[in-house]
Design a protein around this motif. Structure first.
Motif, PDB file in Angstrom:
ATOM      1  N   LEU B   8       4.407  13.640 -11.996  1.00 30.49           N
ATOM      2  CA  LEU B   8       4.878  12.259 -12.133  1.00 30.49           C
ATOM      3  C   LEU B   8       3.748  11.337 -11.673  1.00 30.49           C
ATOM      4  CD1 LEU B   8       7.138  10.096 -12.518  1.00 30.49           C
ATOM      5  CD2 LEU B   8       7.715  10.453 -10.117  1.00 30.49           C
ATOM      6  N   LEU B   9       3.310  10.461 -12.564  1.00 34.30           N
ATOM      7  CA  LEU B   9       2.269   9.496 -12.218  1.00 34.30           C
ATOM      8  C   LEU B   9       2.820   8.090 -12.419  1.00 34.30           C
ATOM      9  CD1 LEU B   9      -0.804  11.151 -13.986  1.00 34.30           C
ATOM     10  CD2 LEU B   9      -0.205  11.238 -11.548  1.00 34.30           C
ATOM     11  N   GLY B  10       2.469   7.214 -11.512  1.00 36.85           N
ATOM     12  CA  GLY B  10       2.999   5.855 -11.575  1.00 36.85           C
ATOM     13  C   GLY B  10       1.957   4.849 -12.020  1.00 36.85           C
ATOM     14  N   ILE B  11       2.444   3.804 -12.662  1.00 34.12           N
ATOM     15  CA  ILE B  11       1.630   2.617 -12.917  1.00 34.12           C
ATOM     16  C   ILE B  11       2.337   1.503 -12.183  1.00 34.12           C
ATOM     17  CG2 ILE B  11       0.779   0.955 -14.611  1.00 34.12           C
ATOM     18  CD1 ILE B  11       1.555   4.416 -15.805  1.00 34.12           C
ATOM     19  N   ASN B  12       1.764   1.101 -11.047  1.00 35.05           N
ATOM     20  CA  ASN B  12       2.448   0.131 -10.202  1.00 35.05           C
ATOM     21  C   ASN B  12       2.178  -1.287 -10.664  1.00 35.05           C
ATOM     22  OD1 ASN B  12       2.322  -1.818  -7.714  1.00 35.05           O
ATOM     23  ND2 ASN B  12       3.830  -0.252  -7.255  1.00 35.05           N
ATOM     24  N   THR B  13       3.243  -2.077 -10.713  1.00 34.42           N
ATOM     25  CA  THR B  13       3.149  -3.425 -11.281  1.00 34.42           C
ATOM     26  C   THR B  13       3.352  -4.516 -10.234  1.00 34.42           C
ATOM     27  OG1 THR B  13       5.497  -3.386 -11.809  1.00 34.42           O
ATOM     28  CG2 THR B  13       3.991  -2.611 -13.515  1.00 34.42           C
ATOM     29  N   ASP B  14       3.302  -4.138  -8.961  1.00 38.31           N
ATOM     30  CA  ASP B  14       3.443  -5.151  -7.912  1.00 38.31           C
ATOM     31  C   ASP B  14       2.169  -5.990  -7.810  1.00 38.31           C
ATOM     32  OD1 ASP B  14       6.064  -4.668  -6.778  1.00 38.31           O
ATOM     33  OD2 ASP B  14       5.270  -2.737  -6.117  1.00 38.31           O
ATOM     34  N   PRO B  15       2.301  -7.239  -7.302  1.00 37.01           N
ATOM     35  CA  PRO B  15       1.119  -8.096  -7.268  1.00 37.01           C
ATOM     36  C   PRO B  15       0.105  -7.736  -6.179  1.00 37.01           C
ATOM     37  CG  PRO B  15       3.065  -9.272  -6.477  1.00 37.01           C
ATOM     38  CD  PRO B  15       3.552  -7.962  -6.998  1.00 37.01           C
ATOM     39  N   ASP B  16       0.553  -7.128  -5.077  1.00 37.46           N
ATOM     40  CA  ASP B  16      -0.365  -6.940  -3.951  1.00 37.46           C
ATOM     41  C   ASP B  16      -0.480  -5.454  -3.585  1.00 37.46           C
ATOM     42  OD1 ASP B  16      -1.874  -7.054  -1.682  1.00 37.46           O
ATOM     43  OD2 ASP B  16      -0.244  -7.782  -0.405  1.00 37.46           O
ATOM     44  N   PRO B  17      -1.652  -4.844  -3.812  1.00 44.47           N
ATOM     45  CA  PRO B  17      -1.794  -3.407  -3.564  1.00 44.47           C
ATOM     46  C   PRO B  17      -1.628  -3.024  -2.092  1.00 44.47           C
ATOM     47  CG  PRO B  17      -3.933  -4.384  -4.022  1.00 44.47           C
ATOM     48  CD  PRO B  17      -2.906  -5.459  -4.283  1.00 44.47           C
ATOM     49  N   ASP B  18      -2.027  -3.910  -1.175  1.00 43.69           N
ATOM     50  CA  ASP B  18      -1.877  -3.583   0.247  1.00 43.69           C
ATOM     51  C   ASP B  18      -0.414  -3.412   0.613  1.00 43.69           C
ATOM     52  OD1 ASP B  18      -4.588  -3.617   0.706  1.00 43.69           O
ATOM     53  OD2 ASP B  18      -4.625  -5.771   1.107  1.00 43.69           O
ATOM     54  N   SER B  19       0.402  -4.324   0.102  1.00 43.83           N
ATOM     55  CA  SER B  19       1.825  -4.242   0.379  1.00 43.83           C
ATOM     56  C   SER B  19       2.434  -3.007  -0.281  1.00 43.83           C
ATOM     57  CB  SER B  19       2.489  -5.546  -0.084  1.00 43.83           C
ATOM     58  OG  SER B  19       3.622  -5.296  -0.832  1.00 43.83           O
ATOM     59  N   VAL B  20       1.915  -2.616  -1.438  1.00 46.05           N
ATOM     60  CA  VAL B  20       2.419  -1.401  -2.098  1.00 46.05           C
ATOM     61  C   VAL B  20       2.133  -0.186  -1.220  1.00 46.05           C
ATOM     62  CG1 VAL B  20       2.234   0.113  -4.090  1.00 46.05           C
ATOM     63  CG2 VAL B  20       2.086  -2.354  -4.401  1.00 46.05           C
ATOM     64  N   ARG B  21       0.888  -0.091  -0.708  1.00 44.96           N
ATOM     65  CA  ARG B  21       0.527   1.055   0.134  1.00 44.96           C
ATOM     66  C   ARG B  21       1.425   1.131   1.361  1.00 44.96           C
ATOM     67  NH1 ARG B  21      -4.794   0.421  -2.337  1.00 44.96           N
ATOM     68  NH2 ARG B  21      -5.148  -1.574  -1.342  1.00 44.96           N
ATOM     69  N   GLN B  22       1.658  -0.040   1.965  1.00 46.55           N
ATOM     70  CA  GLN B  22       2.488  -0.089   3.169  1.00 46.55           C
ATOM     71  C   GLN B  22       3.911   0.377   2.864  1.00 46.55           C
ATOM     72  OE1 GLN B  22       2.575  -3.982   4.896  1.00 46.55           O
ATOM     73  NE2 GLN B  22       4.009  -3.396   6.498  1.00 46.55           N
ATOM     74  N   ARG B  23       4.462  -0.144   1.771  1.00 47.17           N
ATOM     75  CA  ARG B  23       5.850   0.200   1.451  1.00 47.17           C
ATOM     76  C   ARG B  23       5.954   1.630   0.924  1.00 47.17           C
ATOM     77  NH1 ARG B  23       8.387  -5.055  -1.392  1.00 47.17           N
ATOM     78  NH2 ARG B  23      10.316  -3.904  -1.114  1.00 47.17           N
ATOM     79  N   ASN B  24       4.888   2.146   0.308  1.00 50.37           N
ATOM     80  CA  ASN B  24       4.890   3.552  -0.086  1.00 50.37           C
ATOM     81  C   ASN B  24       5.045   4.453   1.139  1.00 50.37           C
ATOM     82  OD1 ASN B  24       4.629   3.005  -2.770  1.00 50.37           O
ATOM     83  ND2 ASN B  24       2.573   3.886  -2.997  1.00 50.37           N
ATOM     84  N   ARG B  25       4.331   4.074   2.224  1.00 51.54           N
ATOM     85  CA  ARG B  25       4.445   4.867   3.445  1.00 51.54           C
ATOM     86  C   ARG B  25       5.856   4.775   4.012  1.00 51.54           C
ATOM     87  NH1 ARG B  25      -0.906   3.107   4.175  1.00 51.54           N
ATOM     88  NH2 ARG B  25      -0.232   1.243   5.308  1.00 51.54           N
TER      89      ARG B  25
END
Lengths: 201, 101
Positions: B8-25
């Motif tokens: 499963l590979l994702g294409i993330n569409t959120d505006p801010d990558p830092d926030s994505v990394r944080q919320r992924n954790r």
């Protein structure tokens, strides 16, 4: 946030239009330009010119990333660049921002798929900070739009067919993943792949 | 399905990558994703994604077999592909996926 003011280059061409050989149509003032966003040609949208005499001229950006204005305002000219979505999304009054999400349904709005979103601060020539100097005769300008950290991405006009159908070979996706590791879709051959377009929203 | 040739590979569409990394954790998201810069990013544009979330299923040859968002149907299709790796013949006629032998 401090944004660098745009760098503007105005190159005057054809200063010698006076004294052309007889028989040619009378020379008119023509401004031709290119708009770059994050150094990528802007291939959709509208350029608004505002002269010191408050004269306004409008030109559409062509698919090749250029615009052309006959009889432009001369001298110091303020410029606005915007890409408004087609149709009447903005007229509906529901949302001012194309591409926004409806959180209740987690569904992306039906923005045109190849819509190039530009920072709204460049839309109004009065406060875009963009100016060019337009000479009589033929002028060429390059307008640079800077991309800030939270601005939408710049991308060139897609040259291939848009949309992927069942039976198509998947177009390559290649680049760093969120952890900075290179990830290539083509390297997944041999596996069944589920591609998930997603967001935390 | 950890031992199966599936990813499963994702294409993330959120505006801010830092926030994505944080919320992924925080949410223990364990799939790898490209970041597409926002909802109108280049990958989503190329693939003409008009609604989210959106899933595209590729077979072992990299051929698109399904645009499917129904989780149960997706599960069935993935199992079917894993059980019978797509032959070159099936690649030419992708509709065969839906035919029962």
């Amino acid at each position: 946030m401090h944004l660098k003011w745009s760098v503007l280059i105005a190159v005057s061409l054809g200063a010698g239009v006076l004294g052309c050989s007889p028989g040619l149509p009378p020379a008119i003032d023509v401004l031709q330009g290119t708009v770059l966003y994050d150094n990528v040609r802007v291939w959709q949208g509208q350029v608004t010119l505002l002269g010191k005499d408050n004269r306004v001229a409008v030109a559409s950006l062509q698919p090749d990333g250029t615009f052309r204005v006959e009889h432009p305002p001369l001298g110091l000219v303020r410029i606005g660049v915007a890409n408004y979505p087609q149709s009447n999304h903005l007229a509906s009054g529901s949302s001012a921002r194309i591409g926004s999400f409806d959180h209740r349904q987690a569904v992306c709005s039906s923005a045109p798929a190849s819509f190039l979103e530009l920072p709204s601060r460049y839309a109004d020539p009065l406060d875009s900070g963009l100016t060019v100097h337009v000479e009589p005769g033929e002028s060429q300008v390059v307008v640079h739009l800077q991309r800030g950290k939270n601005d939408p991405p710049a991308f060139p006009r897609p040259t291939h067919r848009i949309g992927v159908e069942v039976g198509d070979l998947a177009p390559e996706i290649s680049g760093p993943d969120l952890d900075g590791q290179t990830l290539r879709l083509s390297e997944q051959r041999g596996k069944v792949v589920a591609l998930l377009f997603w967001g935390h929203w | 399905m950890a031992d199966q040739p599936f990813v499963l590979l994702g294409i993330n569409t959120d505006p801010d990558p830092d926030s994505v990394r944080q919320r992924n954790r925080q949410r223990e998201i364990n799939w790898r994703s490209w970041w597409d810069g926002g909802v109108n990013g280049p990958v989503a544009t190329t693939w003409k994604v008009l609604g989210l979330p959106y899933v595209v299923l590729l077979d072992q040859q990299g051929v698109v077999r399904s645009h499917q968002t129904n989780p149960m149907e997706l599960r069935r299709l993935i199992r079917q592909l894993l059980a019978a790796p797509a032959s070159s013949e099936a690649t030419k006629s992708p509709n065969s996926l839906d035919k029962k032998e």
